[in-house]
Design an enzyme around this catalytic site. Structure first.
Site, PDB file in Angstrom:
ATOM      1  CE  LYS A 261      49.361 105.205  50.573  1.00  0.00           C
ATOM      2  NZ  LYS A 261      50.207 104.399  49.704  1.00  0.00           N
ATOM      3  NE  ARG A 296      53.631 100.091  53.760  1.00  0.00           N
ATOM      4  CZ  ARG A 296      53.353 101.314  54.219  1.00  0.00           C
ATOM      5  NH1 ARG A 296      52.239 101.924  53.862  1.00  0.00           N
ATOM      6  NH2 ARG A 296      54.185 101.926  55.017  1.00  0.00           N
TER       7      ARG A 296
HETATM    8  N1  HH2 Z   1      52.695 103.770  51.009  1.00  0.00           N
HETATM    9  C1  HH2 Z   1      53.365 104.454  51.958  1.00  0.00           C
HETATM   10  C2  HH2 Z   1      54.595 104.001  52.424  1.00  0.00           C
HETATM   11  N2  HH2 Z   1      55.131 102.864  51.959  1.00  0.00           N
HETATM   12  N3  HH2 Z   1      55.001 100.980  50.565  1.00  0.00           N
HETATM   13  C3  HH2 Z   1      54.364 100.279  49.628  1.00  0.00           C
HETATM   14  N4  HH2 Z   1      54.883  99.146  49.148  1.00  0.00           N
HETATM   15  N5  HH2 Z   1      53.153 100.686  49.125  1.00  0.00           N
HETATM   16  C4  HH2 Z   1      52.557 101.843  49.560  1.00  0.00           C
HETATM   17  O1  HH2 Z   1      51.468 102.170  49.043  1.00  0.00           O
HETATM   18  C5  HH2 Z   1      53.223 102.630  50.544  1.00  0.00           C
HETATM   19  C6  HH2 Z   1      54.471 102.146  51.032  1.00  0.00           C
HETATM   20  C7  HH2 Z   1      52.764 105.710  52.517  1.00  0.00           C
HETATM   21  O2  HH2 Z   1      51.912 105.420  53.599  1.00  0.00           O
HETATM   22  P1  HH2 Z   1      52.301 105.519  55.142  1.00  0.00           P
HETATM   23  O3  HH2 Z   1      53.465 104.657  55.465  1.00  0.00           O
HETATM   24  O4  HH2 Z   1      51.078 105.260  55.936  1.00  0.00           O
HETATM   25  O5  HH2 Z   1      52.639 107.062  55.360  1.00  0.00           O
HETATM   26  P2  HH2 Z   1      53.992 107.882  55.423  1.00  0.00           P
HETATM   27  O6  HH2 Z   1      54.699 107.724  54.121  1.00  0.00           O
HETATM   28  O7  HH2 Z   1      53.531 109.289  55.677  1.00  0.00           O
HETATM   29  O8  HH2 Z   1      54.814 107.334  56.551  1.00  0.00           O
END
Ligand code: HH2
Length: 321
Positions: A261, A296
């Site tokens: 992040k 995660r």
């Molecule tokens: N962060 C993201 C998505 N889902 N779920 C939980 N429980 N906690 C988090 O911190 C979280 C999440 C965002 O990260 P990412 O999936 O890598 O990116 P994107 O939303 O661009 O797909």
């Protein structure tokens, strides 16, 4: 004795013989002498996940636009290959997402999200022996994913969709309740907090109350402060430093989603998302020391190694000098 003796690989195995060797050896390495720190389980659909050692949730985004891995795993074969790789690297469950929720992102229609997620979920049900989580804010997607066999729903909106709690309740699925404000499009304008930890705890308590009202047992729920969701970089640091407070205030285990992040990039002189895996490991280990039990992450191999080693040390109580 296996630390994960009660986790879904053992209790609801679809392909028990395929359990990765890396994880079996992990059990042995950490399987003795742990009694001082919290030992508990997270109940999910058809099984439980042991929290006797750090739980690693591998991220699989089947989106064209996720902030760090967008477009890499949208083909069915690529998605299954990556999930298998994460299983072999020691993931305890896979979190499948069909909508980017990065700051400023636009909402994807339910039809589009279902078309991305459901075929991959079905393929993973056949290909993998790990519990599968669906990362969605939409009750309609949760229902479809649960019908296809998902064992966890990961809702970054903390049950904002009025139908979500009722979609999850009868399934027996585990539920991740994450804190955010507004939507991904608006959230970075909603970062006013007098005390970020207290307010996140209070707002998560409201999500927990919605889950209670729908009849979702507390033991099915884990909580997540929502790193990067309606938070400044400083808020993210304060929250990671205070995860134990969230856990004790709300009585449920805490999941940390810090992987790649922006605050990590900001701390490291503006590193791009793809360069943030070592920084992510630092955040995970710090989070473990401050009370997180689930993580995660994109880079499962690094997190698994770092968290298992850190946990082997941290579970030994510090002695007075
Ligand atoms: N962060 C993201 C998505 N889902 N779920 C939980 N429980 N906690 C988090 O911190 C979280 C999440 C965002 O990260 P990412 O999936 O890598 O990116 P994107 O939303 O661009 O797909």
């Amino acid at each position: 004795m296996s630390l994960h003796s009660a986790q879904p690989v053992a209790t609801s195995s679809r392909h028990a013989e395929t359990e990765p060797a890396s994880r079996r050896s992990g059990h042995l390495a950490l399987g003795t002498g742990h009694s001082e720190l919290m030992s508990t389980h997270w109940r999910i659909r058809e099984g439980t996940i042991s929290l006797d050692r750090p739980v690693v949730m591998g991220i699989l985004n089947v989106t064209p636009d996720s902030f760090s891995d967008g477009g890499r795993f949208i083909g069915l074969d690529d998605a299954v290959r990556r999930a298998r790789e994460m299983a072999a690297e020691g993931a305890d469950l896979i979190d499948l997402g069909g909508e980017s929720t990065r700051p400023g992102s636009a909402e994807v229609s339910a039809d589009e999200e279902a078309a991305r997620v459901v075929p991959v979920l079905r393929a993973l049900m056949d290909a993998l022996d790990l519990p599968l989580s669906v990362d969605t804010r939409k009750a309609a997607i949760a229902r479809e994913a649960l019908a296809a066999g998902a064992q966890v729903v990961n809702d970054v909106s903390g049950l904002a969709d009025a139908g979500m709690a009722d979609a999850v309740a009868p399934s027996g699925a585990g539920l991740v309740l994450m804190h955010m404000r507004g939507t991904p499009a608006t959230m970075q304008g909603l970062t006013d907090y007098a005390d970020v930890v207290e307010e996140v705890a209070a707002e998560l308590a409201s999500s927990l109350a919605r889950a209670d009202a729908a009849g979702i047992a507390r033991e099915r729920v884990v909580l997540d402060p929502g790193i990067g969701f309606a938070k400044t970089a400083e808020h993210n640091l304060q929250l990671i430093a205070s995860l134990h407070r969230l856990e004790t205030r709300l009585g449920r285990p805490v999941l940390l989603g810090a992987s790649r992040k922006a605050f990590i990039g900001a701390l490291l002189g503006g590193l791009a998302a793809a360069e943030r895996d070592a920084g992510t490991v630092g955040a995970c280990v710090a989070g473990l020391a401050r009370g997180a039990r689930l993580f995660r992450v994109h880079d499962v191999r690094a997190a698994r190694q770092a968290l298992d080693v850190a946990w082997a040390i941290l579970r030994i109580p510090a002695r007075a000098p």
